[in-house]
Design an enzyme around this catalytic site. Sequence first.
Site, PDB file in Angstrom:
ATOM      1  N   PHE A 136       0.874  -1.293   0.031  1.00 23.32           N
ATOM      2  CA  PHE A 136      -0.088  -0.033  -0.101  1.00 23.32           C
ATOM      3  C   PHE A 136       0.888   1.324  -0.062  1.00 23.32           C
ATOM      4  O   PHE A 136       1.757   1.401   0.911  1.00 23.32           O
ATOM      5  CB  PHE A 136      -1.027   0.210   1.249  1.00 23.32           C
ATOM      6  CG  PHE A 136      -1.527   1.448   1.330  1.00 23.32           C
ATOM      7  CD1 PHE A 136      -2.998   1.259   0.819  1.00 23.32           C
ATOM      8  CD2 PHE A 136      -1.043   2.683   1.799  1.00 23.32           C
ATOM      9  CE1 PHE A 136      -3.775   2.576   1.017  1.00 23.32           C
ATOM     10  CE2 PHE A 136      -1.873   3.743   1.990  1.00 23.32           C
ATOM     11  CZ  PHE A 136      -2.960   3.619   1.429  1.00 23.32           C
ATOM     12  N   GLU A 137       0.680   2.006  -0.956  1.00 26.15           N
ATOM     13  CA  GLU A 137       1.466   3.197  -0.996  1.00 26.15           C
ATOM     14  C   GLU A 137       0.684   4.118  -1.911  1.00 26.15           C
ATOM     15  O   GLU A 137       0.221   3.874  -2.861  1.00 26.15           O
ATOM     16  CB  GLU A 137       2.996   3.462  -1.305  1.00 26.15           C
ATOM     17  CG  GLU A 137       3.078   2.596  -2.653  1.00 26.15           C
ATOM     18  CD  GLU A 137       4.552   2.215  -2.740  1.00 26.15           C
ATOM     19  OE1 GLU A 137       5.363   2.515  -2.008  1.00 26.15           O
ATOM     20  OE2 GLU A 137       4.974   2.049  -4.093  1.00 26.15           O
TER      21      GLU A 137
END
Length: 427
Positions: free
Chosen positions: A313-314
Amino acid sequence: MAGGNARYVRYIVIAFFCLVVIYFVSGTKYDPVPLNPAGAAPNPNVQTPPQQAPAEKPVGDAKKEKPVDKKPAPSVEKPDYAAMAMSPSDPGWDDLNTINKGPRMNATFVTLARNSDIWEIAKSIRQVEDRFNRRYNYDWVFINDQPFDESFKKVTTSLVSGNTYYDVIPEKHWSFPEWIDQEKAKKVREDMAQRKIIYGDSISYRHMCRFESGFFFHQEHMLKYDYYWRVEPSVDLHCDIHYDPFRFMVENKKKYSFVLSLYEYIETIPTLWDSTKKFMKNFPEHIEKDNSMKFLSDDGGETYNRCHFWSNFEVGDLNWLRSQAYTDFFNVLDKDGGFFYERWGDAPVHSIAAGLMLKKEEIHFFNDIAYFHVPFTHCPTGEQKRLDLRCHCDPKENFDWKGYSCTSKFFELNGMPKPDGWEEQAN
């Protein structure tokens, strides 16, 4: 006799009047033209196209693409610039059904997947769409080292509310570069397999890490955008998302963000920091003075403490990843060969780059985006926050404050107080 003369005079006057009326009516140049159904005379110089049946929703690559030219984000000074609902007291907080009226950023979701991942990525898409994107309709770019099949395209296109695009990775970005000693790399994989290091004997995993580290942001369709949100197969979002994270990043001048952080396996990166120190020595101009070195190192940069942001997740700035600073960093690492002679992951690579090249305030922790990817959970800290966001995650499973998490270091680095209730989740 006088009465008869008067009648003759009246007859003459009436006859004269009638002649005048006939003269003017017959002399006019007006030619009546029948009106069309819209109520206006047709223009003989315009051709009316035949009516067509409504177009069906396009599938896969046939879906209409946006122009390559980038449109600037709306200015925050505009009087009609809609405010974001950041708390329950803000207008629009409870509206999670209608299309959001605020501006859209030049941003996209991006997923690296294979055709066999179709149902796992379908699950992730539904999570993202139901919790957020059905109100914003951002695009989605899917990337694969092989062409996507029609089934994958049909399913993903039907689930995504924005446009969908499908890119095939060039061979040069998913193969051994010419300077890699193949025999040496093979022996490393065999050794890691014997030591049971996770993905230690995988060639495709190494290609994936190298691709995510240095090339995904150069893919054809990714070049259209300024920001990205990375989504992996089989992820869960446990809470509602009431605002636009892309817009939050842009307006607050953030360039990288995360929800989970942890320590990397030392067996996979024994010389990564040596290559990083080489980069710092050769390119001091790329090192930001107000950086996050204290997140990365406990001894002023002499050694790496292995802390990194979990990159599955980014949300980040694509123009930063395409910058000369990041390019120089990646090239140093790539030439040293650690993606194949060891098993460097893209997570520590992104994290070290962000920690050294960005101002510490340009990195953001999204406490209010609840997230799960095997085996870790980020469940927002703070009971009231979880209630406001309608979360369904178990706060006891929150990884943020446990011993193997590095999120406490991030808070300490930035002088941020930990959220209320963090002690209850520490063990």
